[in-house]
Design an enzyme around this catalytic site. Structure first.
Site, PDB file in Angstrom:
ATOM      1  N   HIS A  40       0.841  -1.217   0.057  1.00  0.00           N
ATOM      2  CA  HIS A  40       0.041   0.069   0.019  1.00  0.00           C
ATOM      3  C   HIS A  40       0.852   1.177  -0.092  1.00  0.00           C
ATOM      4  O   HIS A  40       2.055   0.926   0.277  1.00  0.00           O
ATOM      5  CB  HIS A  40      -0.917   0.091   1.301  1.00  0.00           C
ATOM      6  CG  HIS A  40       0.026   0.150   2.470  1.00  0.00           C
ATOM      7  ND1 HIS A  40       0.683  -0.738   3.168  1.00  0.00           N
ATOM      8  CD2 HIS A  40       0.188   1.403   3.170  1.00  0.00           C
ATOM      9  CE1 HIS A  40       1.438  -0.514   4.164  1.00  0.00           C
ATOM     10  NE2 HIS A  40       1.208   0.927   4.124  1.00  0.00           N
ATOM     11  N   HIS A 118       6.177   6.246  -0.605  1.00  0.00           N
ATOM     12  CA  HIS A 118       6.990   5.070  -1.134  1.00  0.00           C
ATOM     13  C   HIS A 118       5.879   3.732  -0.738  1.00  0.00           C
ATOM     14  O   HIS A 118       5.039   3.925   0.213  1.00  0.00           O
ATOM     15  CB  HIS A 118       8.159   4.920  -0.186  1.00  0.00           C
ATOM     16  CG  HIS A 118       8.017   4.704   1.244  1.00  0.00           C
ATOM     17  ND1 HIS A 118       7.721   5.926   2.206  1.00  0.00           N
ATOM     18  CD2 HIS A 118       7.966   3.948   2.094  1.00  0.00           C
ATOM     19  CE1 HIS A 118       7.486   5.372   3.285  1.00  0.00           C
ATOM     20  NE2 HIS A 118       7.782   4.361   3.520  1.00  0.00           N
TER      21      HIS A 118
END
Ligand code: 2AM
Length: 167
Positions: A40, A118
């Site tokens: 995610h 990220h």
């Protein structure tokens, strides 16, 4: 509960990230690899809190600008944590900033660190030789934000979606 607000990823992006994890393993990398269902992009980390209503309210206030196109590409690491990168995305950064502001207004203790989007591929990575990881760009459309709960069960990280707000 340990909560965070995330963007959930499309199937093609997930497939690309799984390939990237395989490339890491092929080069001899060992470590704690994120399971596919856990991959995610975090927009805000809330830490320990029971205030799901406040989090949902902040998400609703920050949303409303419409869907956002997002490109996953490139990789890097924070120490032993390896991640996949996100192409420059002013709308996403603005969304993360607005979200952080709305959360602050509702009493959440937000980190003051700059937003560095990220996707964590693996933690505590060790490798016998230098790693080269190239992730070809994959674009997806982000249509919603998810409020996620993180729990460790039997040594395994389990993320559960508690709520979702359309962009
Ligand atoms: P990470 O993958 O780089 O560790 C759930 O823990 C999510 O919140 C992860 O995406 C994690 O990022 C992110 N996160 C951000 N700040 C965090 C913190 N201080 N502690 C734990 N997770 C954090």
């Amino acid at each position: 509960m340990r909560l965070f607000i995330a963007v959930r990823l499309s199937k093609p992006v997930l497939e690309q990230l799984v390939l990237a994890q395989k490339a890491l393993r092929r080069q001899g990398a060992a470590g704690n690899f994120s399971r596919e269902e856990n991959l995610h992009l975090t927009l805000a980390f809330l830490g320990e809190t029971e205030n799901t209503a406040g989090a949902m309210a902040a998400m609703k206030r920050a949303a409303g600008g419409g869907a956002i196109s997002l490109t996953v590409s490139g990789s890097g690491r924070f120490g032993s944590l390896w991640w996949a990168g996100i192409g420059e995305n002013p709308r996403l950064s603005e969304l993360a900033e607005t979200l952080s502001r709305e959360l602050c207004r509702r009493g959440f203790a937000m980190e003051k660190r700059a937003f560095r989007p990220h996707i964590t591929l693996a933690r505590q990575v060790t490798c016998p030789r230098p790693i080269r990881l190239e992730i070809p760009p994959r674009t997806m459309t982000v249509r919603s934000l998810s409020l996620m709960k993180s729990k460790r069960a039997a040594g395994k990280l389990v993320y559960t979606e508690l709520g979702r707000v359309p962009l």
